[in-house]
Design an enzyme around this catalytic site. Structure first.
Site, mmCIF file in Angstrom:
data_model
loop_
_atom_site.group_PDB
_atom_site.id
_atom_site.type_symbol
_atom_site.label_atom_id
_atom_site.label_comp_id
_atom_site.label_asym_id
_atom_site.label_seq_id
_atom_site.Cartn_x
_atom_site.Cartn_y
_atom_site.Cartn_z
ATOM 1 N N GLU A 168 27.594 -3.421 -31.529
ATOM 2 C CA GLU A 168 27.503 -3.077 -32.820
ATOM 3 C C GLU A 168 28.920 -3.085 -33.670
ATOM 4 O O GLU A 168 29.347 -2.164 -34.044
ATOM 5 C CB GLU A 168 26.792 -1.778 -33.347
ATOM 6 C CG GLU A 168 25.459 -1.638 -32.706
ATOM 7 C CD GLU A 168 24.691 -0.631 -33.205
ATOM 8 O OE1 GLU A 168 25.543 0.168 -33.928
ATOM 9 O OE2 GLU A 168 23.649 -0.602 -32.784
ATOM 10 N N GLU A 364 18.362 -1.352 -28.147
ATOM 11 C CA GLU A 364 17.846 -0.195 -28.993
ATOM 12 C C GLU A 364 16.819 -0.209 -30.032
ATOM 13 O O GLU A 364 16.978 -1.248 -30.843
ATOM 14 C CB GLU A 364 19.424 0.219 -29.726
ATOM 15 C CG GLU A 364 20.304 0.837 -28.797
ATOM 16 C CD GLU A 364 21.592 1.314 -29.718
ATOM 17 O OE1 GLU A 364 21.488 1.717 -30.688
ATOM 18 O OE2 GLU A 364 22.844 1.241 -29.110
HETATM 19 C C1 GCO Z 1 23.718 2.747 -33.010
HETATM 20 C C2 GCO Z 1 24.414 3.102 -31.926
HETATM 21 C C3 GCO Z 1 23.843 4.282 -31.286
HETATM 22 C C4 GCO Z 1 23.242 5.305 -32.377
HETATM 23 C C5 GCO Z 1 21.830 5.088 -32.514
HETATM 24 C C6 GCO Z 1 21.268 5.918 -33.467
HETATM 25 O O1 GCO Z 1 23.066 1.772 -32.969
HETATM 26 O O2 GCO Z 1 24.287 3.214 -34.067
HETATM 27 O O3 GCO Z 1 24.099 2.142 -30.995
HETATM 28 O O4 GCO Z 1 24.896 5.029 -30.839
HETATM 29 O O5 GCO Z 1 23.262 6.734 -31.744
HETATM 30 O O6 GCO Z 1 21.671 3.778 -32.976
HETATM 31 O O7 GCO Z 1 21.759 5.902 -34.784
#
Ligand code: GCO
Length: 464
Positions: A168, A364
């Site tokens: 990200e 994710e």
């Molecule tokens: C993100 C990060 C994670 C976060 C999850 C929840 O995508 O922001 O990769 O570390 O914890 O997304 O916000």
């Protein structure tokens, strides 16, 4: 419609995801160097209740039971991140053998459990010493990251084939250097756009260098982008223009930077506006472009955008004057995000259309809900089950429509440190008692386990 495994390819990766700073703890053990998140979380006022990752989920001391937990759930893949400062405590130079040993032990345990390791090199935890040298705002960050990537490949390449470089980059660049709500806590638009460029260039540099280190036929490299659709709240030209610009800053800047080695014209205009165009060598970016073997897609929600002429640009979207992110309609998760599975389909279909032939992994997807209701001693997180089920249904439809998605990873295996929100937001399908470190599957954990076992998802907590 209930979700079953047979709606997905037979070789699909079913996983769970975590990141080093959010779960490991042990921040001063075995030679680990301090990171910008150690400094940020220890700075008063920066995190909810002053929470830090000092202990987190104490995974550093619990890797074997945590791998056993993954085995119980039945996942066949695990996406984790490597703490840069465990391998290179000073950011560059000396490699710490104890850091190498920890990740080798983790990957060996995963292989022994039949679980494929998917490693992320950078999940926001820059060694603090490098921030002292200018951090991602410095052009040298490209070489620093490349040196780290080569060290990781050299020491772990026999155990890891699926590599992702930077998680990200929009969050790391714009939450870290634009709005400042993440480490290193800067509010400097020029630095944010420079950091974004250096991360994109570092991705290409690292992939190019890693391919030369102990190459394996099954090595695969890519970046991880959190793709958020930007939806105008009305069809007015002003709302649409504002949403389009947020889409360029959030999504296109990185899709085109990572996958094409170019930037949209609107981003080049931002480089001019914030006085950094002379520090961004577009020819170098194009010439150093390293083709991706995959793209990690993180998906949570949609951004609903309105144009308010008097509103300043959000810190995390510098230059998007008048753009306002408004609360989504309908049900909200604890993050204030909507439950909007359709957005996952939109983004997968968009990447498939714009970048055909690129294997995708949803690295994710998950949700934070108040996990306070217990039934038979189990966290009864029906909301999280519904969130996962809805998104998996959309994912199955996207795959059926031609998206080459090869894996799905729930964020997250464990309740963990949710950055500036500390431990107040819990994403795990496994509950973690912050005081004792005790783990217990939530109902969503049993649900995911039943899905892994090819059983119709149970609506009741299965026998433990
Ligand atoms: C993100 C990060 C994670 C976060 C999850 C929840 O995508 O922001 O990769 O570390 O914890 O997304 O916000």
């Amino acid at each position: 419609m209930d979700i079953t495994r047979d709606r997905f390819p037979s070789d699909f990766l079913w996983g769970v995801a975590t990141s080093a700073y959010q779960i490991e703890g042990a921040v001063t053990e075995d030679g680990r160097g301090p990171t910008i998140w150690d400094e940020f979380s220890h700075t008063p006022g920066r995190t909810r209740d002053g929470d830090t990752g000092d202990v987190a989920a104490d995974h550093y001391h619990r890797l074997h039971p945590d791998v056993a937990l993954m085995g119980d759930i039945g996942v066949n893949a695990y996406r984790f991140s490597i703490a840069w400062s465990r391998l290179l405590p000073d950011g560059v130079g000396r490699v710490e053998p104890r850091g190498v040993a920890f990740y080798r032990e983790l990957c060996e345990a995963l292989h022994a459990a039949g679980i494929t390791p998917v490693a992320t090199l950078y999940h926001w935890d820059l060694p603090a010493v490098l921030q002292g040298r200018g951090g991602w705002g410095e052009r040298d960050s490209v070489e620093w990251f490349t040196e780290y990537a080569v060290a990781a490949k050299a020491h772990l390449g026999d155990l890891v084939a699926l590599w992702t470089t930077i998680n990200e980059p929009w969050c790391a660049a714009f939450l870290g250097h634009g709005s400042g709500v993440h480490a290193p806590g800067l509010s400097d638009p020029a630095c944010a756009y420079l950091a974004a460029h250096h991360m994109v260039l570092a991705h290409h540099s690292a992939v190019g260098a890693m391919r030369q280190v102990s190459p394996r036929r099954d090595d695969r490299f890519g970046a991880v982008l959190n793709l958020i659709p930007a939806r105008p709240v009305t069809t007015s030209a002003a709302d649409t223009r504002a949403a389009d610009l947020v889409d360029v800053i959030h999504n296109r800047q990185f899709l085109e930077g990572v996958l094409r080695g170019t930037y949209p014209a609107e981003i080049r205009e931002m480089h001019q506006r914030f006085g950094i165009a002379g520090r961004i060598d577009l020819a170098e970016l194009s010439s150093r472009r390293a083709p991706s073997d995959l793209l990690g897609v993180n998906y949570y929600n949609i951004n609903h955008i309105a144009y308010r002429p008097e509103a300043p640009a959000p810190g995390e979207y510098p230059g998007a004057d008048g753009a306002v992110i408004v609360p989504p309609p309908g049900r909200l998760t604890e993050m204030g995000w909507g439950v909007e599975p359709e957005g996952l389909g939109w983004m997968l279909d968009r990447v498939t259309r714009e970048h055909p032939g690129l294997p995708l992994y949803v690295l994710e997807n998950g949700a934070a809900f108040p996990d306070d209701r217990m039934v038979d001693g189990v966290v009864d997180d029906a909301n999280r089950i519904e969130y996962l089920r809805l998104h998996l249904a959309v994912l199955a439809d996207s795959i059926a429509a031609g998206a080459d998605v090869r894996g799905y990873f729930v964020w997250s295996l464990l309740d963990n440190f949710e950055w500036a929100l500390g431990y107040s937001k819990r994403f795990g399908i496994v509950a973690v008692d912050q005081a004792t470190g005790h783990r217990a599957l939530k109902r969503s954990g049993f649900w995911y386990r039943d899905l892994m076992r090819g059983q119709g998802p149970s609506s009741q907590p299965a026998s433990k």
